[in-house]
Design a protein around this motif. Sequence first.
Motif, PDB file in Angstrom:
ATOM      1  N   LEU A 116      -6.700  -3.901  11.016  1.00 32.14           N
ATOM      2  CA  LEU A 116      -6.281  -2.683  11.707  1.00 32.14           C
ATOM      3  C   LEU A 116      -5.316  -1.884  10.852  1.00 32.14           C
ATOM      4  O   LEU A 116      -5.486  -0.670  10.630  1.00 32.14           O
ATOM      5  CB  LEU A 116      -5.625  -3.069  13.030  1.00 32.14           C
ATOM      6  N   GLY A 117      -4.307  -2.567  10.350  1.00 32.94           N
ATOM      7  CA  GLY A 117      -3.279  -1.875   9.552  1.00 32.94           C
ATOM      8  C   GLY A 117      -3.859  -1.239   8.306  1.00 32.94           C
ATOM      9  O   GLY A 117      -3.657  -0.042   8.049  1.00 32.94           O
ATOM     10  N   VAL A 118      -4.630  -2.003   7.538  1.00 34.98           N
ATOM     11  CA  VAL A 118      -5.174  -1.493   6.281  1.00 34.98           C
ATOM     12  C   VAL A 118      -6.210  -0.399   6.538  1.00 34.98           C
ATOM     13  O   VAL A 118      -6.195   0.661   5.918  1.00 34.98           O
ATOM     14  CB  VAL A 118      -5.813  -2.649   5.468  1.00 34.98           C
ATOM     15  N   GLY A 119      -7.109  -0.656   7.509  1.00 37.13           N
ATOM     16  CA  GLY A 119      -8.161   0.317   7.802  1.00 37.13           C
ATOM     17  C   GLY A 119      -7.568   1.653   8.219  1.00 37.13           C
ATOM     18  O   GLY A 119      -7.993   2.715   7.750  1.00 37.13           O
ATOM     19  N   ILE A 120      -6.579   1.599   9.092  1.00 33.72           N
ATOM     20  CA  ILE A 120      -5.954   2.840   9.572  1.00 33.72           C
ATOM     21  C   ILE A 120      -5.199   3.532   8.437  1.00 33.72           C
ATOM     22  O   ILE A 120      -5.253   4.752   8.277  1.00 33.72           O
ATOM     23  CB  ILE A 120      -5.012   2.531  10.762  1.00 33.72           C
ATOM     24  N   ASP A 121      -4.495   2.736   7.632  1.00 34.94           N
ATOM     25  CA  ASP A 121      -3.757   3.319   6.496  1.00 34.94           C
ATOM     26  C   ASP A 121      -4.700   4.100   5.592  1.00 34.94           C
ATOM     27  O   ASP A 121      -4.441   5.251   5.247  1.00 34.94           O
ATOM     28  CB  ASP A 121      -3.107   2.202   5.668  1.00 34.94           C
ATOM     29  N   TYR A 122      -5.781   3.429   5.212  1.00 36.63           N
ATOM     30  CA  TYR A 122      -6.731   4.087   4.306  1.00 36.63           C
ATOM     31  C   TYR A 122      -7.297   5.362   4.950  1.00 36.63           C
ATOM     32  O   TYR A 122      -7.412   6.416   4.303  1.00 36.63           O
ATOM     33  CB  TYR A 122      -7.891   3.128   3.971  1.00 36.63           C
ATOM     34  N   ALA A 123      -7.651   5.251   6.231  1.00 36.02           N
ATOM     35  CA  ALA A 123      -8.260   6.391   6.913  1.00 36.02           C
ATOM     36  C   ALA A 123      -7.298   7.564   6.998  1.00 36.02           C
ATOM     37  O   ALA A 123      -7.668   8.721   6.773  1.00 36.02           O
ATOM     38  CB  ALA A 123      -8.716   5.965   8.303  1.00 36.02           C
ATOM     39  N   ILE A 124      -6.046   7.247   7.314  1.00 33.60           N
ATOM     40  CA  ILE A 124      -5.053   8.325   7.441  1.00 33.60           C
ATOM     41  C   ILE A 124      -4.867   9.034   6.102  1.00 33.60           C
ATOM     42  O   ILE A 124      -4.857  10.271   6.020  1.00 33.60           O
ATOM     43  CB  ILE A 124      -3.716   7.769   7.978  1.00 33.60           C
ATOM     44  N   HIS A 125      -4.704   8.227   5.051  1.00 32.80           N
ATOM     45  CA  HIS A 125      -4.525   8.844   3.725  1.00 32.80           C
ATOM     46  C   HIS A 125      -5.725   9.727   3.387  1.00 32.80           C
ATOM     47  O   HIS A 125      -5.584  10.850   2.877  1.00 32.80           O
ATOM     48  CB  HIS A 125      -4.360   7.755   2.656  1.00 32.80           C
ATOM     49  N   PHE A 126      -6.913   9.225   3.686  1.00 31.23           N
ATOM     50  CA  PHE A 126      -8.115   9.971   3.337  1.00 31.23           C
ATOM     51  C   PHE A 126      -8.201  11.267   4.155  1.00 31.23           C
ATOM     52  O   PHE A 126      -8.424  12.358   3.623  1.00 31.23           O
ATOM     53  CB  PHE A 126      -9.363   9.104   3.574  1.00 31.23           C
ATOM     54  N   LEU A 127      -8.041  11.136   5.469  1.00 30.82           N
ATOM     55  CA  LEU A 127      -8.174  12.302   6.342  1.00 30.82           C
ATOM     56  C   LEU A 127      -7.108  13.341   6.041  1.00 30.82           C
ATOM     57  O   LEU A 127      -7.342  14.548   6.087  1.00 30.82           O
ATOM     58  CB  LEU A 127      -8.084  11.860   7.816  1.00 30.82           C
ATOM     59  N   TRP A 128      -5.903  12.811   5.755  1.00 34.08           N
ATOM     60  CA  TRP A 128      -4.804  13.746   5.449  1.00 34.08           C
ATOM     61  C   TRP A 128      -5.153  14.589   4.222  1.00 34.08           C
ATOM     62  O   TRP A 128      -4.999  15.806   4.229  1.00 34.08           O
ATOM     63  CB  TRP A 128      -3.539  12.943   5.188  1.00 34.08           C
ATOM     64  N   ALA A 188       0.833  -1.207   0.000  1.00 31.89           N
ATOM     65  CA  ALA A 188       0.000   0.000   0.000  1.00 31.89           C
ATOM     66  C   ALA A 188       0.870   1.261   0.000  1.00 31.89           C
ATOM     67  O   ALA A 188       0.545   2.254  -0.671  1.00 31.89           O
ATOM     68  CB  ALA A 188      -0.910  -0.007   1.213  1.00 31.89           C
ATOM     69  N   TYR A 189       1.972   1.239   0.731  1.00 33.21           N
ATOM     70  CA  TYR A 189       2.831   2.433   0.808  1.00 33.21           C
ATOM     71  C   TYR A 189       3.389   2.766  -0.570  1.00 33.21           C
ATOM     72  O   TYR A 189       3.396   3.921  -1.009  1.00 33.21           O
ATOM     73  CB  TYR A 189       3.972   2.217   1.815  1.00 33.21           C
ATOM     74  N   ALA A 190       3.873   1.729  -1.257  1.00 30.17           N
ATOM     75  CA  ALA A 190       4.433   1.945  -2.595  1.00 30.17           C
ATOM     76  C   ALA A 190       3.342   2.393  -3.557  1.00 30.17           C
ATOM     77  O   ALA A 190       3.564   3.299  -4.378  1.00 30.17           O
ATOM     78  CB  ALA A 190       5.072   0.647  -3.094  1.00 30.17           C
ATOM     79  N   VAL A 191       2.153   1.785  -3.441  1.00 32.40           N
ATOM     80  CA  VAL A 191       1.076   2.126  -4.377  1.00 32.40           C
ATOM     81  C   VAL A 191       0.653   3.585  -4.205  1.00 32.40           C
ATOM     82  O   VAL A 191       0.499   4.332  -5.189  1.00 32.40           O
ATOM     83  CB  VAL A 191      -0.130   1.176  -4.175  1.00 32.40           C
ATOM     84  N   HIS A 192       0.473   4.020  -2.967  1.00 38.59           N
ATOM     85  CA  HIS A 192       0.097   5.425  -2.733  1.00 38.59           C
ATOM     86  C   HIS A 192       1.121   6.362  -3.352  1.00 38.59           C
ATOM     87  O   HIS A 192       0.781   7.368  -3.994  1.00 38.59           O
ATOM     88  CB  HIS A 192      -0.028   5.698  -1.233  1.00 38.59           C
ATOM     89  N   ASP A 230     -11.374  16.108  -3.480  1.00 34.77           N
ATOM     90  CA  ASP A 230      -9.999  15.852  -3.904  1.00 34.77           C
ATOM     91  C   ASP A 230      -9.446  14.583  -3.208  1.00 34.77           C
ATOM     92  O   ASP A 230      -8.689  13.824  -3.800  1.00 34.77           O
ATOM     93  CB  ASP A 230      -9.121  17.064  -3.587  1.00 34.77           C
ATOM     94  N   ALA A 231      -9.871  14.414  -1.969  1.00 30.76           N
ATOM     95  CA  ALA A 231      -9.424  13.209  -1.245  1.00 30.76           C
ATOM     96  C   ALA A 231      -9.917  11.958  -1.959  1.00 30.76           C
ATOM     97  O   ALA A 231      -9.184  10.973  -2.116  1.00 30.76           O
ATOM     98  CB  ALA A 231      -9.944  13.218   0.191  1.00 30.76           C
ATOM     99  N   MET A 232     -11.186  12.026  -2.429  1.00 25.09           N
ATOM    100  CA  MET A 232     -11.725  10.872  -3.155  1.00 25.09           C
ATOM    101  C   MET A 232     -10.970  10.664  -4.461  1.00 25.09           C
ATOM    102  O   MET A 232     -10.658   9.530  -4.853  1.00 25.09           O
ATOM    103  CB  MET A 232     -13.216  11.081  -3.459  1.00 25.09           C
ATOM    104  N   ARG A 233     -10.660  11.766  -5.108  1.00 26.74           N
ATOM    105  CA  ARG A 233     -10.033  11.659  -6.421  1.00 26.74           C
ATOM    106  C   ARG A 233      -8.590  11.118  -6.296  1.00 26.74           C
ATOM    107  O   ARG A 233      -8.163  10.284  -7.094  1.00 26.74           O
ATOM    108  CB  ARG A 233     -10.037  13.029  -7.098  1.00 26.74           C
ATOM    109  N   THR A 234      -7.863  11.621  -5.368  1.00 27.85           N
ATOM    110  CA  THR A 234      -6.437  11.243  -5.283  1.00 27.85           C
ATOM    111  C   THR A 234      -6.234   9.963  -4.457  1.00 27.85           C
ATOM    112  O   THR A 234      -5.794   8.935  -4.972  1.00 27.85           O
ATOM    113  CB  THR A 234      -5.627  12.381  -4.641  1.00 27.85           C
ATOM    114  N   THR A 235      -6.604  10.065  -3.206  1.00 27.65           N
ATOM    115  CA  THR A 235      -6.395   8.908  -2.318  1.00 27.65           C
ATOM    116  C   THR A 235      -7.309   7.754  -2.695  1.00 27.65           C
ATOM    117  O   THR A 235      -6.931   6.582  -2.614  1.00 27.65           O
ATOM    118  CB  THR A 235      -6.657   9.309  -0.855  1.00 27.65           C
ATOM    119  N   GLY A 236      -8.512   8.097  -3.121  1.00 27.17           N
ATOM    120  CA  GLY A 236      -9.511   7.087  -3.446  1.00 27.17           C
ATOM    121  C   GLY A 236      -9.011   6.062  -4.433  1.00 27.17           C
ATOM    122  O   GLY A 236      -9.157   4.856  -4.248  1.00 27.17           O
TER     123      GLY A 236
END
Lengths: 251, 931
Positions: free
Chosen positions: B842-854, B290-294, B863-869
């Motif tokens: 836990l790991g995936v859920g938090i990762d996704y949430a952090i990216h989205f909230l950030w 996930a880190y590399a993909v983001h 924009d969060a949906m467009r980029t992080t989504g």
Amino acid sequence: MRLSVLLFFTLLSIPTLVLADTPLDVDALSQTPQGLLEALDKRHNAYDSQKWTFEMTVIPVSGSKRSMKFDVMQKGSKRLVRFLSPGDVKGMSVLSKGRTMYVYAPQTENVRRVATSARRQNLLGSNFTYADMATVNLAPEYNATVGAAADDHVWLELNKKAESDAAWPKLRLRINKKHALIEVVEYWDAGKKVKTQHRTNFTVVGGAPTWKTITMSSEGGLKTRLEMLSQKINEPIPNKVFSKRSLVRGQ
Amino acid sequence: MQILARFIQQHSGAILIATILVSFATALPLMQLGYDDDVVRFLPTDDPEVQRFNKIVRQFGAINVALVGVEATHLYTAENLAYVRKLATSLKALNVVAHVTAMTELAVVDAEVAQAGEVGESVHRALVPSEIPTDSDALKRVQDGIITLDYLVGSVVSKDATSTLLVVQIYDEVDGQRISTTSAAQSVRKAAKSLTRPEDISLHFGGAPFIAEAAATGSQDDLKRLAPWVAGIIVLLIFLSLGSFRAAMLGLGSVGIGILWTLGIMAWTGFPLTLVSTSLPVVLVALGSAYAVHLLVCYLDHQPTVEGTLRTVGWPVLVAGLTTMAGFLSFLVMDLSPMREFGWQMAMGTGICVILALFVIPSFLYRYPIQGTRSSRLTKLIDDALVATGAGARRRRGLVLVLLVSIGLLFGSKLPLIETRMDIGSFFESDSAPAQADNFLTDKFSGSVFLQVLVEGDMTDPSILRQVAAFEDRIQAVNGVTRVESITNVLAIINAAFSGERRLATTTKGIKYHGYLGQMSDPAVSLLIDKNWKGALLQIALGKFDTSVVKRVTEEVRALASTSVPETVTTVESTNTELRAKVIDDAAERILLRSSAPEALKPSLIGILDAAGTTIDIAEIKPKIAKIIDLEIGEDEMIFVRKDTDLQAFSDLLSADMEAGRFTRKQFKTRLTSIADPEELEEPEAFDKSVSYLYRALAKLTDTSAATPIVRDILTLLGDGLEEAVKYRVSAIVHDVLAPNWAIDADWNNSIGAPLKVTVSGYPVVQEAMTQSVHNNQVKSLATSLPLVFLLLVLLFRSPLAGILGMIPTGLTLLVTFGLMGMFPSRFPLDIGSSMLASIALGVGIDYAIHFLWRYRETGADDAMRTTGRAIIINAVEITAGFIVLAAASLVPMSNFGILTAVTLLVAALATLILMPAVVELWKPRRQTGG
């Protein structure tokens, strides 16, 4: 997991280590291998009576060693083995008269007569079987051929005779030319070597040349060492010793 | 992140070279990475079950037994018997094998003669003669000679004459080196399979060592077979979504390097792989990619420079990595040591993947830029769809929240239904070889699962052993127990070999003698009695592994131990009238238990036992007396008698003494003296030995005669169909009642007795404890990690509300994943594989949430949906598609793990992309840019 009653009686017909002090020309005799085998048998059994004390040490691959001491008396075809130690089996005796065998246990004051059918059974956790201990003469049971030879030894390959009921289908003997003694015995079954007996510590006791130590090594790692502590030749042994009555009386 | 970007721009070459060098350095020790298959190590050493188990291992050494089953259409042919003998010889020759118990290696006392109780005659015979017969009549005799032995049928040979079992005792260590159970089982299997076997013979490999071996090799085979597919699908999907093969390889390659470094460091620091950490590579692929993909999505689509990419997603990647690490570090609170190790190893692996994503990928991209499909129609379509989804979720916030609560309630209600199963027997499908072997062992024999009960006390004391045997009587009757193996049974059989009586010797000397012979003759006896005879181990067969059976039987045996095994044992004379009723009641109860007879028979049983006296049937034993005298004195000359002695008259005299109840040793000696040759009396000591020997032989007749009618009446009362072993036991119990002394609970007469203590343990109990521990640890770990991650989110976004919002995807994912396991408990139990799911969720859920909230905090929800989504979708789809391949794994936990991981990723992605837009605007952060 299954535990079963095994053949725990013991017939310790000790392979005769005592040898008549008659020199043999092994090289000459090996021209007729069966003759060599017969000559070796003869050397083993040329006394009126024999008496030994042995210490047997069983050395498992893992776990602690166990030792036992026993006396063996032999006269003709009769043989008596009496355990001296450890305490739990002290006094236990095995009497062999031809094909008849009695086992006496003072702990239970009981004598049982047993048949000699289970000759491949190991004795008291060692890798000596009844057959290994009881077989005195090999020539009646096996056909011999000469194998590889060197300056100091010659191999005899023994294959069981058709009419024989010997336990091992094939044996290989290494004959020490200098002493004219068997120094190695290999036990073969189903084309595989199962175990090897090494005889070492050559000595002469009471005028009779003999090996003092026998080590039996199984392919799986189990070893049993027999140490001859004493040997007496042609001492008078009364016939009554070889009776059921004497077993019970500890005589 | 700007500083990091500048650093990377200045040192990209050095970073890439350093990465290559470190990869080589960590690859080198990889060959030394071991595999620890010790299941007991899972639990802490101070766990009561582990302490009990270790106590038994210390006292008895290796209790590891591999079972090799040989099945044929008809076993008793010359060819098949020769094969079994050859197989036993081959297995014996292995250096990992302590002992092999096989039908071809056993010899017994002829049962028929021994049972008759005759004196002086018995025939020891090998079960299978050294010269295996070839004619059918002789082979039939061999078969009959084996199948009539009740104590071998069901344990060494099957009743239907098709199968035999080779019991292979494996060493714990050889030359001071601990032997891996898995490798020992492999050696045994290899040796067995290397022999040419007759056409109609099939082999079955069962017992704990083979199950462990099958689990280890099965998981490795599954990974070897399926990992290329997983990797290929992931690469393909990243390529399709990013439009660049190089980017796809870069993404997966960075995770591959992360796995290499992690395993290399584990090898270097001496931590072997365990049943848990074998899943580390796949879990790292799920989380680390996930880190590399983001980073790559951002680089290719939105910020095609290293600096811009790091500025945009650098911090969320770092923070997401840190929270995931925190989640794994929460494993340190667990009391399962391999789980703790897995926790820090995964935290390390996650950290390495984050470092590689932040340093190595940008360095590579800086030196070798990649052109992406920046504005392809597909990506635009996905982006628009995501924005529309976000907007829709916001508009129908109420509906989304109702949906959230409904799903939460639905799946939450199923949580209590989750079943925890840690037995590795459940790893296999019903048609797999290990499961079939288990079926074979259960159908033909007593099964492959054994409880071990340690009874501590002086086992050379006949009264103690009688109490142990009494305990076994009660255990045998516990529902679920298929067989009990114990030293009492072995001693009784050895005694039968010498005396014709299948029951325990009555003296310490006799017990020690039988025990010594047993131990020396059959090393497998060491599984039942310790070296010092201070502890006996009862091996209780339970058939197949069934968690509920193990738990129930363990509880029942423990209850029996506390209620029916005395703490101290003493003996009283059987003339004690006060205790007679108690002794008889106890005997009657045990006879009923052993024979599975109805309780209603108890009064009749008590009546028979109570009426028993010492009256003998002189007509029955008179000929036996004559036979003994004839054999022992007439034939074997146990004493020399006067020439005019009439032995028949002498035996009649003895019969009269017995009938009149005056047959004592003293009286017998007087009688013997009267007929002895005067010379005999010149050696009084030797004469006395003959007297003792003969008296014992004759006295046995009166004992047997007194017991015989009682045993006969009881067996008649119990009816037909009793097994031989039960009949022997009934006889032994009756003899105990009639014995001159009774072994009783010292409390019965308030006396001081010899101590007795019972400990119930064994692999199944340890596995059961592990099951409970995994369950507890799962709760403990989540109770630690969830607040920790929440705190990190609050600190990161400086808002408790953001913290709560950030927990929503994780919470829902955990509820759905575990709720699903509750919905289908038998299909998806909580096992060693699925116990990893909480950390992935836990790991995936938090990762996704952090990216989205950030992203939301910086540029708003659209924009969060467009980029992080889109990064979330790519990551979720790639991992889901990749992991669903594991559903084809042969090992059940691996297959379940693949399916549930796929579900977890999908749920986490959907929760983030539907729920987060609906609720995120509750949080009104001050817009920020950069890190």
